[in-house]
Design a protein around this motif. Structure first.
Motif, short mmCIF file in Angstrom:
data_model
loop_
_atom_site.label_atom_id
_atom_site.label_comp_id
_atom_site.label_asym_id
_atom_site.label_seq_id
_atom_site.Cartn_x
_atom_site.Cartn_y
_atom_site.Cartn_z
N GLU A 147 -1.09 -9.03 7.82
CA GLU A 147 -0.42 -10.42 6.74
C GLU A 147 0.64 -9.43 6.01
OE1 GLU A 147 -1.42 -13.17 6.33
OE2 GLU A 147 -3.27 -13.11 7.57
N ALA A 148 1.91 -10.47 5.76
CA ALA A 148 2.72 -9.91 5.23
C ALA A 148 2.75 -8.66 3.71
CB ALA A 148 3.72 -11.21 5.12
N ASN A 149 2.26 -9.24 3.04
CA ASN A 149 1.06 -8.91 1.57
C ASN A 149 1.10 -6.95 1.81
OD1 ASN A 149 -1.23 -9.30 3.04
ND2 ASN A 149 -1.35 -10.97 1.07
N ASP A 150 0.61 -6.67 3.68
CA ASP A 150 0.41 -5.64 3.74
C ASP A 150 1.31 -4.72 3.58
OD1 ASP A 150 -0.86 -2.76 4.91
OD2 ASP A 150 -1.72 -3.68 6.69
N PRO A 151 1.96 -4.10 3.07
CA PRO A 151 2.81 -2.73 2.73
C PRO A 151 2.84 -2.01 3.99
CG PRO A 151 1.43 -1.87 1.05
CD PRO A 151 0.84 -3.45 2.22
N HIS A 178 -9.28 3.81 18.04
CA HIS A 178 -8.43 3.89 18.16
C HIS A 178 -7.75 4.98 17.39
CE1 HIS A 178 -9.35 -0.74 15.91
NE2 HIS A 178 -8.73 -0.63 17.58
N LYS A 179 -6.74 5.54 18.61
CA LYS A 179 -6.48 7.06 18.28
C LYS A 179 -5.79 7.12 16.93
CE LYS A 179 -2.91 10.17 21.39
NZ LYS A 179 -2.50 10.10 22.45
N GLN A 180 -6.15 8.19 16.52
CA GLN A 180 -5.34 8.90 15.70
C GLN A 180 -4.11 9.52 15.20
OE1 GLN A 180 -6.74 7.34 12.46
NE2 GLN A 180 -4.69 8.48 11.49
N LYS A 193 -4.66 3.28 9.64
CA LYS A 193 -5.17 4.19 8.35
C LYS A 193 -5.27 5.06 7.98
CE LYS A 193 -3.32 -0.82 6.54
NZ LYS A 193 -3.78 -2.04 5.84
N LYS A 194 -7.08 5.16 8.28
CA LYS A 194 -8.22 6.17 8.16
C LYS A 194 -8.80 6.83 9.89
CE LYS A 194 -11.54 7.31 5.46
NZ LYS A 194 -13.63 6.97 4.50
#
Length: 506
Positions: A147-151, A178-180, A193-194
């Motif tokens: 979403e656009a509200n996700d910085p 998911h490769k970090q 993100k984590k």
């Protein structure tokens, strides 16, 4: 009322059933795949063209999966980028991506292919696992809208992930990772993100999974072993060999030994990009490995492994801290190993005891050569510092290596061939980290199974004379806590960026 005798009988019966279902050993397979690449273009392929290319690679992988299953394999690992290749932009990779759901949805794509939209690659992988009754590990691309509200949401409105998937022997999706740690040039993908810690249990042990560049960092690789106590790591990779210390078979086998786990590494086969080197590694020794820079063919490896492991504890600095420096009077000199500035000392005799130090790391070596050749030079080197090219990570390395020529300026260069064998060697160091990976690499980039071991006090030593000439004997330490400390100033970061830009232009 249920009698105590009946309760005891039920308990014993349950225990016996569990023992029957659990396996002490299993057959592992990895496939080094010579991937069929798409045409290089700045224009995205159509979804039909992308699927056609992926099916060509899946046709080859199907042959390997079927062959492995017929030979009794319980699980097979295939490489990173093995289904569509590499060198994409965010736009050109998009037609190759599918929406990969969380495995908690309890989904067998082979039975219900349209449940999560158009997922033909997941369907085919699922059916290959189900048809052959084998766990299948593959690397594909995942897409997730944001979403656009996700910085952190990319401007194109989606996250794209380099993703490992695992389908069990019934075709069910049981793991998604998911490769970090994204390698430089992998701009088509985002990092989560984590860091994700992904494990799954089977009747033949507990498994963890990560991808390629992840192996050089703490999260999630170390967490999987230290905190989640997995028995076996699954490792799809597209690894470009960097000698003397980061050749695929060399480093991956060392990681298995240093961490005390089984390690199933499946690499891409593409000699022009220095990509080769796959293996099935146990903590005590490599069980099967493959390194081939001469042909264009893929390779299937199989071997039996223990399902559950006992991890011994090594104090990597105990021995080195207990002995006096081995003074020889030899003059130290500087040399560069993959852009890191080592302190070296030449090994001048057929036998000797040497100490060389860099900052807080002192490396001790005792050795005996089969002969002291006039046309080959070996040196003992130490490095204690922050590596800043193609990634930033803190290293402590003790290494005995063959120099490129008899000129000391070539010590640390990439060398693939040697003629000097060793009757014995013993290497140790005053490491500040508990994460140290022991490497022994022979001429022509070959491993030395059963020829060395590590003692509980931190010595890497030979058990017998080497079966081939030696390229390097190394203790490769990673000090994760110091990757970005106060020592890593903004000036050092700028230097790292400049070196990376310079190196990528070579």
């Amino acid at each position: 009322m249920i009698s105590s005798q009946l309760l005891a009988y039920v308990a014993i019966s349950a225990f016996c059933i569990l023992n029957v279902s659990a396996m002490d050993t299993f057959i592992a397979a990895v496939y080094e795949h010579s991937v069929i690449l798409p045409n290089a273009t700045l224009n995205p392929a159509s979804h039909e063209e992308a699927l056609a290319l992926m099916n060509q690679n899946l046709d080859v992988l199907e042959g390997a999966i079927t062959s492995a299953a017929k030979q009794g394999a319980h699980i097979i690992v295939t490489p990173e980028d093995g289904i569509y290749g590499w060198v994409f932009t965010r736009e050109t990779i998009y037609p190759y991506l599918e929406d990969i759901p969380d495995p908690q949805v309890n989904w067998i794509p082979c039975n219900d292919p349209s449940r999560f939209g158009h997922t033909p690659v997941q369907e085919r992988l699922s059916c290959l696992a189900k048809k052959n009754s084998i766990y299948v590990v593959a690397n594909i691309g995942d897409k997730k809208p944001c979403e656009a509200n996700d910085p952190q949401c990319p401007t194109d409105g989606r996250y794209q992930y380099n993703t490992n998937v695992v389908f069990d022997s019934e075709g069910k999706l049981v793991a998604r990772y998911h490769k970090q740690n994204i390698f430089m040039g992998e701009d088509q993908f985002n990092s989560p993100k984590k860091a994700e810690v992904v494990t799954f249990n089977t009747t033949f042990g507990k498994f963890g999974i990560f991808t390629c560049f992840d192996i050089l960092f703490h999260d999630p690789a170390v967490i999987l072993v230290k905190d989640f106590h997995v028995d076996t790591i699954l490792f799809p990779t597209a690894w470009m060999n960097v000698l003397p210390h980061l050749s695929a078979v060399e480093f991956h086998s060392a990681w298995a030994m240093g961490m005390g786990v089984n390690f199933l590494a499946a690499n891409i086969h593409h000699p022009l990009r220095k990509m080769t080197g796959s293996g099935i590694y146990a903590p005590d020794s490599p069980r099967a490995f493959h390194y081939d820079m001469k042909t264009e063919e893929g390779k299937l490896l199989l071997s039996e492994l223990d399902s559950h492991l006992y991890r011994s504890v090594v104090n990597w600095s105990s021995y080195a801290n207990s002995i006096e420096a081995l003074s020889t009077g030899n003059q130290e000199f500087k040399g560069t190993v993959f852009f890191d500035n080592f302190t070296f000392m030449e090994l001048k005799g057929v036998t000797g005891n040497y100490t060389v130090c860099h900052r807080d790391l002192c490396c001790h070596l005792s050795y005996k050569m089969s002969e002291k050749r006039s046309d080959e030079v070996y040196a003992l080197g130490a490095f204690d510092g922050l590596h800043t090219v193609e990634g930033t990570y803190y290293l402590q390395i003790c290494t005995m290596l063959k120099c490129g020529t008899t000129d000391l300026k070539t010590c640390g260069e990439s060398v693939e061939a040697a003629s000097t064998r060793f009757e014995m060697f013993s290497l140790s160091g005053t490491f500040g980290t508990q994460y140290v990976f022991p490497e022994v690499l022979l001429s022509e980039v070959q491993l030395a199974p059963g020829e060395f071991q590590v003692s509980s006090d931190g010595r890497l030593f030979s058990l017998k004379p080497t079966s081939g000439p030696v390229l390097t004997v190394t203790l490769f330490g990673r000090w994760y806590e110091k990757d970005w400390t106060s020592n890593a100033s903004s000036e050092l970061r700028a230097q790292a960026l400049g070196l990376m830009i310079s190196h990528s232009g070579l």
